[in-house]
Design a protein around this motif. Structure first.
Motif, short mmCIF file in Angstrom:
data_model
loop_
_atom_site.label_atom_id
_atom_site.label_comp_id
_atom_site.label_asym_id
_atom_site.label_seq_id
_atom_site.Cartn_x
_atom_site.Cartn_y
_atom_site.Cartn_z
N ALA A 199 -38.06 -11.30 14.13
CA ALA A 199 -39.24 -10.63 13.57
C ALA A 199 -38.88 -9.93 12.28
O ALA A 199 -39.61 -10.00 11.28
CB ALA A 199 -39.80 -9.63 14.60
N LEU A 200 -37.75 -9.21 12.29
CA LEU A 200 -37.33 -8.50 11.09
C LEU A 200 -37.06 -9.49 9.94
O LEU A 200 -37.45 -9.24 8.79
CB LEU A 200 -36.06 -7.70 11.40
N THR A 201 -36.44 -10.59 10.25
CA THR A 201 -36.17 -11.61 9.21
C THR A 201 -37.47 -12.15 8.63
O THR A 201 -37.61 -12.36 7.41
CB THR A 201 -35.35 -12.75 9.80
N SER A 202 -38.46 -12.40 9.46
CA SER A 202 -39.74 -12.93 8.99
C SER A 202 -40.43 -11.93 8.07
O SER A 202 -41.01 -12.31 7.03
CB SER A 202 -40.65 -13.25 10.19
N ILE B 54 -39.00 -9.57 6.23
CA ILE B 54 -38.29 -9.48 4.94
C ILE B 54 -38.60 -10.68 4.06
O ILE B 54 -38.85 -10.55 2.85
CB ILE B 54 -36.78 -9.35 5.21
N MET B 55 -38.64 -11.88 4.62
CA MET B 55 -38.94 -13.08 3.84
C MET B 55 -40.35 -13.04 3.28
O MET B 55 -40.62 -13.45 2.14
CB MET B 55 -38.75 -14.33 4.71
N SER B 56 -41.28 -12.52 4.07
CA SER B 56 -42.67 -12.43 3.59
C SER B 56 -42.77 -11.48 2.41
O SER B 56 -43.44 -11.76 1.40
CB SER B 56 -43.58 -11.95 4.73
N LEU B 57 -42.08 -10.31 2.49
CA LEU B 57 -42.09 -9.35 1.38
C LEU B 57 -41.48 -9.98 0.12
O LEU B 57 -41.98 -9.79 -0.99
CB LEU B 57 -41.31 -8.10 1.78
N LEU B 58 -40.39 -10.72 0.29
CA LEU B 58 -39.77 -11.35 -0.87
C LEU B 58 -40.70 -12.36 -1.53
O LEU B 58 -40.81 -12.44 -2.76
CB LEU B 58 -38.48 -12.05 -0.45
N LEU B 59 -41.42 -13.13 -0.73
CA LEU B 59 -42.36 -14.11 -1.30
C LEU B 59 -43.48 -13.42 -2.06
O LEU B 59 -43.90 -13.86 -3.14
CB LEU B 59 -42.94 -14.98 -0.18
#
Length: 291
Positions: free
Chosen positions: A15-18, A20-25
């Protein structure tokens, strides 16, 4: 318990990885790198013109007429350029001539060096041929001397020493030409093979038993030497097995081995009821070339 904790941690990590990836996108989409289309041009803009000097605020569209001073400069330039060109061509001709001379000298040196090398090689070949001729002459002289000595020796002993294959005639009891016999034999002997066979009691060994018959092997070839035969004898004195050419033999020619084996099998020993069923012994046959 450990399996549940492990699964929980994995879920939290996913969940945490998802997130972080969404924020980066989102950041890349809104705050990403920008560029100009078309990109800005860099450098210094230079004004259009037809001469190296000029004055005024009006940009002419055609070349200006030359002034008297400019015409004079053009004439001087046209006069000087042919002279410079002429001098340059003369200098080039001199350089080419010099270069040609140097190349010619270099070529001539190469030709002279090749001639010298060819001459050295030719002299070496001539010297080699001369040495070969001297060697051949010495060999021919030596052969002639040996031939003369051989002929003198042949004359003394009646031609027996003619070993160069030039003698005529022959002797033998076969239907083929040749001089049958052995090189170490006697030229006056009538036989063509040496006599082979066993000697006294010392050549027969089978414990305390004695041979009753001692047939000698036939001699069918020009070979000599000692052949040892291993034998096996039964209680009746009969040789039931013979192996020719065992340890102690000095000649294992097949023509000797076959005859030695045949003679051993024909040998008869005294019977012995107390002997082993297969008593082992030896027989020695000495083949000689004497007539």
């Amino acid at each position: 318990m450990f399996s549940f904790l492990d699964t929980t941690y994995k879920r939290k990590s996913a969940a945490l990885t998802s997130v972080i990836m969404s924020l980066l996108l989102v950041l890349i989409f809104f705050v990403g790198m920008t560029y100009l289309d078309p990109p800005e041009e860099y450098g210094i803009a230079v004004n259009f013109g037809t001469s190296a000097i000029g004055m005024g605020d009006i940009q002419p569209t055609e070349p200006l007429k030359l002034t008297s001073e400019e015409k004079l400069q053009e004439e001087v330039k046209e006069t000087v350029e042919p002279e410079v060109s002429q001098k340059t061509s003369e200098t080039l001709e001199e350089e080419v001539a010099t270069q040609n001379n140097e190349e010619a000298i270099a070529i001539q040196k190469k030709v002279d060096a090749k001639k010298k090398a060819d001459e050295i090689t030719k002299n070496a070949e001539l010297e080699k041929e001369r040495i070969e001729k001297v060697k051949l002459a010495a060999i021919a002289k030596q052969k002639a001397e040996e031939e003369a000595k051989r002929k003198k020796l042949d004359a003394l002993i009646g031609g027996i020493n003619n070993s160069d294959g030039t003698a005529t005639g022959g002797e033998g009891n076969d239907s083929k030409p040749g001089d049958k016999g052995n090189i170490n034999g006697d030229p006056n002997a009538n036989g063509y093979y040496g006599n082979g066979g066993g000697g006294g009691n010392g050549d027969y060994n089978l414990g305390n038993r004695k041979p009753l018959s001692r047939p000698k092997p036939d001699y069918i070839c020009n070979e000599e030497g000692l052949v040892v035969v291993s034998i096996e004898v039964d209680v009746n004195g009969r040789v039931i097995k013979a192996t020719a050419g065992v340890k102690g033999s000095t000649n294992t020619a097949q023509c000797l081995l076959s005859q030695a084996k045949e003679a051993a099998l024909k040998t008869k020993w005294n019977a012995d009821a107390k002997a082993p069923s297969k008593q082992v012994g030896t027989i020695k046959y000495r083949f000689t070339l004497s007539q």
